[in-house]
Design a protein around this motif. Structure first.
Motif, short mmCIF file in Angstrom:
data_model
loop_
_atom_site.label_atom_id
_atom_site.label_comp_id
_atom_site.label_asym_id
_atom_site.label_seq_id
_atom_site.Cartn_x
_atom_site.Cartn_y
_atom_site.Cartn_z
N THR A 58 0.84 12.78 -0.46
CA THR A 58 1.84 13.63 0.18
C THR A 58 2.81 12.74 0.94
O THR A 58 2.40 11.96 1.80
CB THR A 58 1.18 14.64 1.14
OG1 THR A 58 0.33 15.51 0.40
CG2 THR A 58 2.24 15.46 1.86
N THR A 59 4.10 12.84 0.61
CA THR A 59 5.14 12.03 1.25
C THR A 59 6.03 12.93 2.10
O THR A 59 6.57 13.92 1.60
CB THR A 59 5.99 11.30 0.20
OG1 THR A 59 5.15 10.48 -0.61
CG2 THR A 59 7.04 10.43 0.87
N VAL A 60 6.16 12.59 3.38
CA VAL A 60 7.01 13.34 4.30
C VAL A 60 8.14 12.42 4.74
O VAL A 60 7.90 11.34 5.29
CB VAL A 60 6.21 13.82 5.53
CG1 VAL A 60 7.10 14.69 6.43
CG2 VAL A 60 4.97 14.60 5.11
N PHE A 79 -10.45 11.95 6.91
CA PHE A 79 -10.03 12.74 5.76
C PHE A 79 -9.11 12.01 4.79
O PHE A 79 -8.88 12.49 3.68
CB PHE A 79 -9.31 14.02 6.23
CG PHE A 79 -10.07 14.80 7.26
CD1 PHE A 79 -11.18 15.55 6.90
CD2 PHE A 79 -9.68 14.79 8.59
CE1 PHE A 79 -11.89 16.27 7.84
CE2 PHE A 79 -10.37 15.51 9.54
CZ PHE A 79 -11.49 16.26 9.17
N PHE A 80 -8.56 10.85 5.21
CA PHE A 80 -7.53 10.20 4.41
C PHE A 80 -7.90 8.74 4.13
O PHE A 80 -8.33 8.01 5.02
CB PHE A 80 -6.17 10.26 5.11
CG PHE A 80 -5.62 11.65 5.22
CD1 PHE A 80 -4.80 12.16 4.23
CD2 PHE A 80 -5.95 12.46 6.30
CE1 PHE A 80 -4.30 13.45 4.32
CE2 PHE A 80 -5.46 13.75 6.39
CZ PHE A 80 -4.64 14.25 5.40
N SER A 81 -7.69 8.33 2.87
CA SER A 81 -7.94 6.95 2.48
C SER A 81 -6.71 6.08 2.69
O SER A 81 -6.80 4.86 2.69
CB SER A 81 -8.36 6.89 1.00
OG SER A 81 -7.35 7.43 0.16
N ARG A 82 -5.55 6.73 2.87
CA ARG A 82 -4.32 5.96 3.07
C ARG A 82 -3.42 6.70 4.04
O ARG A 82 -3.15 7.90 3.86
CB ARG A 82 -3.60 5.75 1.74
CG ARG A 82 -2.27 5.00 1.88
CD ARG A 82 -1.59 4.90 0.54
NE ARG A 82 -0.28 4.28 0.64
CZ ARG A 82 0.63 4.29 -0.32
NH1 ARG A 82 0.37 4.88 -1.47
NH2 ARG A 82 1.79 3.70 -0.16
N VAL A 83 -2.95 5.98 5.05
CA VAL A 83 -1.97 6.51 6.01
C VAL A 83 -0.93 5.41 6.23
O VAL A 83 -1.25 4.35 6.77
CB VAL A 83 -2.62 6.90 7.35
CG1 VAL A 83 -1.55 7.39 8.33
CG2 VAL A 83 -3.69 7.97 7.15
N ALA A 84 0.30 5.65 5.79
CA ALA A 84 1.39 4.69 5.96
C ALA A 84 2.51 5.36 6.74
O ALA A 84 2.99 6.43 6.34
CB ALA A 84 1.89 4.19 4.61
N LEU A 90 6.49 9.16 6.09
CA LEU A 90 5.05 9.21 6.32
C LEU A 90 4.38 9.47 4.97
O LEU A 90 4.76 10.41 4.26
CB LEU A 90 4.71 10.33 7.31
CG LEU A 90 3.24 10.72 7.49
CD1 LEU A 90 2.46 9.58 8.14
CD2 LEU A 90 3.12 11.99 8.33
N VAL A 91 3.42 8.62 4.61
CA VAL A 91 2.72 8.75 3.33
C VAL A 91 1.23 8.95 3.60
O VAL A 91 0.61 8.14 4.29
CB VAL A 91 2.94 7.51 2.43
CG1 VAL A 91 2.23 7.69 1.10
CG2 VAL A 91 4.42 7.26 2.21
N GLY A 230 4.51 2.28 -0.67
CA GLY A 230 4.61 3.08 0.54
C GLY A 230 5.96 3.73 0.74
O GLY A 230 6.13 4.55 1.64
N SER A 231 6.96 3.35 -0.10
CA SER A 231 8.28 3.97 -0.01
C SER A 231 8.31 5.25 -0.83
O SER A 231 7.36 5.58 -1.54
CB SER A 231 9.36 3.01 -0.52
OG SER A 231 9.39 1.83 0.23
#
Length: 307
Positions: A58-60, A79-84, A90-91, A230-231
């Motif tokens: 999910t990309t915000v 809950f998340f394996s990736r937070v960028a 925000l990814v 991450g972009s």
């Protein structure tokens, strides 16, 4: 009762139980959604639902800079394996569906002054859909803003269509023979030069070499663009050429040539822009050359290019 007769119910029970477990682990098909969320200063703060799902990204994106440090990663880690978190994006990649009753709340604070100062999301999982892309607009655009944006897009379409008309005429005459027949390649040959690294590359990276091909009547710049992990996806837009100095000549726009529809995060592709020699430019005039996405925001820029 025989041994084989007594085993049959047990085997059936095991098979039924195994089937039930397998069915419960089958991922539910969800529709990926792209939507906009408009924030207004006069409205009271509320929790905005953000639909996430296991193994989905999910990309915000935000139309105003945010403070990355305002994101509390500790509430997301279970809950998340990736937070960028970046300046305006925000990814999130969920490692599991969010259990009912355990939905985390995520607050993002905007940088600088202005209202609203923050936006809050409640992260949930629903059966029917998952948010793939969410664009957060801090201030809703007025009818006047939308009208100006529409006028700019129409002008850009006219300029792009003019460039495409030339390319369509050339499509039937491909290859070296077609280039000779069209006059793009003459006995004077092709001169090859190299541009330095871009002076500015918002959101993108141009990999060397940056090759500029020159013939008597045509120019073509070939570069390799990389969209950082991450972009957000980079959708090819147009090239803008703006004369520098006191000439006050208008900017020109040209279509970008690329073999893919978009560059996903972490992908790289060759991008080419072609233009004809500009006889109306005063001798010695350099140009600013930009290769941009469809929004005219992300790309690369050279400040001093001899056209």
């Amino acid at each position: 009762m025989s041994l084989s007769t007594s085993i049959i119910p047990l085997v059936l029970a095991v098979l039924v139980g195994t089937t039930a477990v397998a069915q419960s682990r089958t991922p539910v098909g969800r529709e990926r959604k792209a939507r906009q969320l408009t924030l207004r200063a006069e409205e009271p703060p509320v929790l905005h639902p953000l639909h996430v799902a296991a193994h989905e990204v999910t990309t915000v994106t935000f139309d105003a800079p945010i403070v990355p440090e305002s994101v509390d990663r500790s509430v997301l880690t279970p809950f998340f394996s990736r937070v960028a978190v970046h300046e305006d994006v925000l990814v999130l990649k969920a490692s599991m569906d969010i259990p009912a009753g355990k939905e985390p709340v995520l607050t993002v604070r905007f940088a600088g002054s202005g209202a609203p100062a923050r936006v809050a999301f409640v992260l949930t999982t629903v059966t029917a859909e998952v948010d793939s892309q969410v664009e957060v607009l801090r201030q809703g655009r007025t009818a006047q803003d939308l009208g100006k944006e529409l006028a700019d897009l129409r002008a850009r379409c006219v300029a792009t269509e003019a460039g495409l008309a030339t390319l369509r005429a050339q499509c039937a005459l491909r290859g070296l023979g077609g280039a000779v027949l069209m006059g793009d390649v003459t006995r004077e040959g092709v001169e090859v030069t190299y541009l330095p690294d871009p002076s500015l590359s918002p959101g993108m990276t141009a990999k060397r070499p940056h090759v500029l091909y020159r013939t008597e009547s045509t120019r073509a710049l070939s570069i390799s663009l990389f969209n950082a992990a991450g972009s957000t996806p980079w959708i090819p837009g147009f090239a803008r050429m703006t004369p520098r100095g006191p000439s006050a000549l208008p900017a020109r726009e040209f279509p970008l040539l690329i073999q893919v529809k978009q560059l996903a995060p972490g992908e790289q592709a060759t991008v080419v822009v072609e233009w004809h020699a500009l006889p109306d430019l005063p001798a010695g005039t350099n140009v600013t050359l930009e290769l941009l996405d469809v929004k005219g925001e992300r790309g690369v820029r050279w400040e001093e290019v001899a056209p």
